[in-house]
Scaffold this motif. Structure first.
Motif, PDB file in Angstrom:
ATOM      1  N   THR A 157       0.849  -1.190   0.000  1.00 41.59           N
ATOM      2  CA  THR A 157       0.000   0.000   0.000  1.00 41.59           C
ATOM      3  C   THR A 157       0.884   1.241   0.000  1.00 41.59           C
ATOM      4  O   THR A 157       1.730   1.414   0.877  1.00 41.59           O
ATOM      5  N   GLU A 158       0.668   2.098  -0.998  1.00 48.63           N
ATOM      6  CA  GLU A 158       1.468   3.304  -1.090  1.00 48.63           C
ATOM      7  C   GLU A 158       1.015   4.324  -0.043  1.00 48.63           C
ATOM      8  O   GLU A 158      -0.129   4.322   0.383  1.00 48.63           O
ATOM      9  N   PHE A 159       1.939   5.214   0.359  1.00 49.12           N
ATOM     10  CA  PHE A 159       1.560   6.283   1.283  1.00 49.12           C
ATOM     11  C   PHE A 159       1.385   7.610   0.546  1.00 49.12           C
ATOM     12  O   PHE A 159       0.871   8.569   1.109  1.00 49.12           O
ATOM     13  N   HIS A 160       1.805   7.649  -0.734  1.00 43.28           N
ATOM     14  CA  HIS A 160       1.695   8.888  -1.495  1.00 43.28           C
ATOM     15  C   HIS A 160       1.659   8.540  -2.980  1.00 43.28           C
ATOM     16  O   HIS A 160       2.328   7.609  -3.430  1.00 43.28           O
ATOM     17  N   ILE A 161       0.873   9.304  -3.736  1.00 45.06           N
ATOM     18  CA  ILE A 161       0.837   9.177  -5.187  1.00 45.06           C
ATOM     19  C   ILE A 161       1.143  10.548  -5.771  1.00 45.06           C
ATOM     20  O   ILE A 161       0.496  11.526  -5.410  1.00 45.06           O
ATOM     21  N   GLY A 162       2.139  10.626  -6.639  1.00 44.11           N
ATOM     22  CA  GLY A 162       2.502  11.893  -7.274  1.00 44.11           C
ATOM     23  C   GLY A 162       3.928  11.855  -7.776  1.00 44.11           C
ATOM     24  O   GLY A 162       4.725  10.991  -7.386  1.00 44.11           O
ATOM     25  N   ASP A 163       4.265  12.815  -8.621  1.00 49.92           N
ATOM     26  CA  ASP A 163       5.594  12.860  -9.217  1.00 49.92           C
ATOM     27  C   ASP A 163       6.666  13.335  -8.242  1.00 49.92           C
ATOM     28  O   ASP A 163       7.851  13.092  -8.447  1.00 49.92           O
ATOM     29  N   SER A 164       6.247  14.019  -7.185  1.00 49.08           N
ATOM     30  CA  SER A 164       7.228  14.502  -6.215  1.00 49.08           C
ATOM     31  C   SER A 164       6.702  14.280  -4.801  1.00 49.08           C
ATOM     32  O   SER A 164       5.506  14.115  -4.577  1.00 49.08           O
ATOM     33  N   LEU A 165       7.644  14.277  -3.860  1.00 48.18           N
ATOM     34  CA  LEU A 165       7.320  14.059  -2.449  1.00 48.18           C
ATOM     35  C   LEU A 165       8.131  15.057  -1.627  1.00 48.18           C
ATOM     36  O   LEU A 165       9.366  15.086  -1.707  1.00 48.18           O
ATOM     37  N   TYR A 166       7.429  15.875  -0.850  1.00 46.35           N
ATOM     38  CA  TYR A 166       8.091  16.849   0.021  1.00 46.35           C
ATOM     39  C   TYR A 166       8.300  16.211   1.386  1.00 46.35           C
ATOM     40  O   TYR A 166       7.381  15.687   2.006  1.00 46.35           O
ATOM     41  N   ILE A 167       9.554  16.275   1.885  1.00 49.38           N
ATOM     42  CA  ILE A 167       9.885  15.730   3.193  1.00 49.38           C
ATOM     43  C   ILE A 167      10.567  16.841   3.985  1.00 49.38           C
ATOM     44  O   ILE A 167      11.682  17.265   3.649  1.00 49.38           O
ATOM     45  N   PRO A 168       9.913  17.344   5.033  1.00 46.68           N
ATOM     46  CA  PRO A 168      10.496  18.458   5.799  1.00 46.68           C
ATOM     47  C   PRO A 168      11.531  17.995   6.826  1.00 46.68           C
ATOM     48  O   PRO A 168      11.395  16.939   7.429  1.00 46.68           O
ATOM     49  N   MET A 169      12.538  18.781   6.982  1.00 50.16           N
ATOM     50  CA  MET A 169      13.523  18.704   8.069  1.00 50.16           C
ATOM     51  C   MET A 169      14.024  17.292   8.371  1.00 50.16           C
ATOM     52  O   MET A 169      13.827  16.745   9.449  1.00 50.16           O
ATOM     53  N   ILE A 170      14.729  16.716   7.430  1.00 57.13           N
ATOM     54  CA  ILE A 170      15.329  15.393   7.641  1.00 57.13           C
ATOM     55  C   ILE A 170      16.735  15.605   8.188  1.00 57.13           C
ATOM     56  O   ILE A 170      17.490  16.442   7.689  1.00 57.13           O
ATOM     57  N   ASP A 171      17.095  14.834   9.228  1.00 56.38           N
ATOM     58  CA  ASP A 171      18.446  14.939   9.763  1.00 56.38           C
ATOM     59  C   ASP A 171      19.200  13.609   9.686  1.00 56.38           C
ATOM     60  O   ASP A 171      20.285  13.473  10.230  1.00 56.38           O
ATOM     61  N   SER A 172      18.609  12.601   9.014  1.00 60.46           N
ATOM     62  CA  SER A 172      19.301  11.330   8.799  1.00 60.46           C
ATOM     63  C   SER A 172      18.829  10.740   7.464  1.00 60.46           C
ATOM     64  O   SER A 172      17.806  11.145   6.914  1.00 60.46           O
ATOM     65  N   THR A 173      19.581   9.794   6.965  1.00 63.43           N
ATOM     66  CA  THR A 173      19.255   9.185   5.671  1.00 63.43           C
ATOM     67  C   THR A 173      17.963   8.381   5.773  1.00 63.43           C
ATOM     68  O   THR A 173      17.776   7.612   6.722  1.00 63.43           O
ATOM     69  N   GLU A 174      17.085   8.586   4.823  1.00 61.54           N
ATOM     70  CA  GLU A 174      15.843   7.811   4.739  1.00 61.54           C
ATOM     71  C   GLU A 174      15.728   7.234   3.341  1.00 61.54           C
ATOM     72  O   GLU A 174      16.159   7.855   2.374  1.00 61.54           O
ATOM     73  N   THR A 175      15.147   6.054   3.242  1.00 65.08           N
ATOM     74  CA  THR A 175      14.976   5.392   1.954  1.00 65.08           C
ATOM     75  C   THR A 175      13.487   5.185   1.689  1.00 65.08           C
ATOM     76  O   THR A 175      12.738   4.776   2.571  1.00 65.08           O
ATOM     77  N   TYR A 176      13.079   5.496   0.468  1.00 65.99           N
ATOM     78  CA  TYR A 176      11.702   5.283   0.037  1.00 65.99           C
ATOM     79  C   TYR A 176      11.736   4.444  -1.246  1.00 65.99           C
ATOM     80  O   TYR A 176      12.728   4.462  -1.978  1.00 65.99           O
ATOM     81  N   TRP A 177      10.682   3.747  -1.507  1.00 68.88           N
ATOM     82  CA  TRP A 177      10.577   2.955  -2.729  1.00 68.88           C
ATOM     83  C   TRP A 177       9.454   3.521  -3.568  1.00 68.88           C
ATOM     84  O   TRP A 177       8.433   3.978  -3.038  1.00 68.88           O
ATOM     85  N   ILE A 178       9.642   3.501  -4.877  1.00 68.49           N
ATOM     86  CA  ILE A 178       8.608   4.010  -5.765  1.00 68.49           C
ATOM     87  C   ILE A 178       8.375   3.019  -6.907  1.00 68.49           C
ATOM     88  O   ILE A 178       9.221   2.174  -7.214  1.00 68.49           O
ATOM     89  N   SER A 179       7.184   3.113  -7.488  1.00 67.21           N
ATOM     90  CA  SER A 179       6.894   2.320  -8.688  1.00 67.21           C
ATOM     91  C   SER A 179       6.076   3.186  -9.639  1.00 67.21           C
ATOM     92  O   SER A 179       5.413   4.139  -9.225  1.00 67.21           O
ATOM     93  N   GLU A 180       6.179   2.857 -10.897  1.00 63.91           N
ATOM     94  CA  GLU A 180       5.390   3.524 -11.912  1.00 63.91           C
ATOM     95  C   GLU A 180       4.190   2.634 -12.220  1.00 63.91           C
ATOM     96  O   GLU A 180       4.341   1.444 -12.453  1.00 63.91           O
ATOM     97  N   TRP A 181       3.008   3.205 -12.190  1.00 69.00           N
ATOM     98  CA  TRP A 181       1.752   2.446 -12.291  1.00 69.00           C
ATOM     99  C   TRP A 181       0.949   2.908 -13.490  1.00 69.00           C
ATOM    100  O   TRP A 181       0.691   4.092 -13.646  1.00 69.00           O
ATOM    101  N   ASN A 182       0.576   1.974 -14.335  1.00 66.60           N
ATOM    102  CA  ASN A 182      -0.304   2.251 -15.454  1.00 66.60           C
ATOM    103  C   ASN A 182      -1.729   2.043 -14.961  1.00 66.60           C
ATOM    104  O   ASN A 182      -2.140   0.901 -14.735  1.00 66.60           O
ATOM    105  N   ASP A 183      -2.462   3.117 -14.748  1.00 65.48           N
ATOM    106  CA  ASP A 183      -3.798   3.015 -14.165  1.00 65.48           C
ATOM    107  C   ASP A 183      -4.786   2.281 -15.075  1.00 65.48           C
ATOM    108  O   ASP A 183      -5.795   1.786 -14.618  1.00 65.48           O
ATOM    109  N   SER A 184      -4.479   2.182 -16.355  1.00 68.51           N
ATOM    110  CA  SER A 184      -5.376   1.483 -17.287  1.00 68.51           C
ATOM    111  C   SER A 184      -5.207  -0.025 -17.233  1.00 68.51           C
ATOM    112  O   SER A 184      -6.168  -0.772 -17.338  1.00 68.51           O
ATOM    113  N   THR A 185      -3.971  -0.474 -17.081  1.00 70.10           N
ATOM    114  CA  THR A 185      -3.712  -1.919 -17.135  1.00 70.10           C
ATOM    115  C   THR A 185      -3.189  -2.495 -15.839  1.00 70.10           C
ATOM    116  O   THR A 185      -3.098  -3.699 -15.687  1.00 70.10           O
ATOM    117  N   GLY A 186      -2.832  -1.673 -14.873  1.00 67.66           N
ATOM    118  CA  GLY A 186      -2.300  -2.167 -13.612  1.00 67.66           C
ATOM    119  C   GLY A 186      -0.806  -2.237 -13.593  1.00 67.66           C
ATOM    120  O   GLY A 186      -0.120  -2.051 -14.535  1.00 67.66           O
TER     121      GLY A 186
END
Length: 186
Positions: A157-186
């Protein structure tokens, strides 16, 4: 005679020399119903790979016999589902089987549609010294696709959908995973 229902006949041994007959025993000429064809349908896959096709049967059938040809000669599995490796659009055939009496339905087909694979999005890994705000950006292969953001590689389950993600005030390395989704075919 042409039988449409199960019928008992009786037989006995007979000695023609002495004119003696054994006791009679019943013989059943059994007529069992032919199962209806299984309910199987179109399956869509995103890119080539292993695809699972599911089906249902009605009594008296218990299973589906799956094959890769329309005659049912090349059996690839038995059960209510089958998994097979598919590279392009193809048909898989199935027939309902009554395993108790050996009766089988006519064969029916399931279409497997293989949609083109969606390539992974392109990302730029930002860097900063010290605490900083970040805007993470992903570039997709088509304007019709969506970028989905995840907290882990195994999350479904994704926590965000969009081309960009704003992350305020990070003070350590964080890793996120993304995927590209074709809404017509899945």
């Amino acid at each position: 005679p042409l039988l449409t229902t199960s019928t008992y006949y009786y037989t006995a041994g007979y000695d023609t020399l002495n004119h003696c007959e054994s006791s009679k025993i019943p013989v059943l000429a059994a007529i069992y119903p032919i199962p209806s064809s299984p309910l199987i349908g179109t399956v869509a896959a995103c890119g080539p790979g292993i695809v699972t096709i599911n089906g249902t049967v009605n009594p008296p059938a218990q299973i589906i016999q799956w094959s890769s040809d329309s005659e049912g000669n090349n059996v690839i599995g038995e059960g209510l589902s089958v998994s097979t490796d598919i590279n392009s659009d193809t048909y898989i055939w199935g027939r309902a089987i009554d395993t108790v009496h050996g009766c089988q339905s006519s064969i029916d087909s399931a279409l497997i549609i293989v949609h083109p694979s969606v390539p992974p999005p392109i990302v730029i890994n930002p860097k900063a010294c010290g605490t900083s705000d970040f805007v993470l950006r992903a570039f997709k292969s088509s304007s019709k696709h969506l970028i989905r953001w995840y907290y882990s590689e195994t999350t479904t389950t994704e926590f965000h959908i969009g081309d960009s993600l704003y992350i305020p005030m990070i003070d350590s390395t964080e890793t996120y995973w993304i995927s590209e989704w074709n809404d017509s075919t899945g």
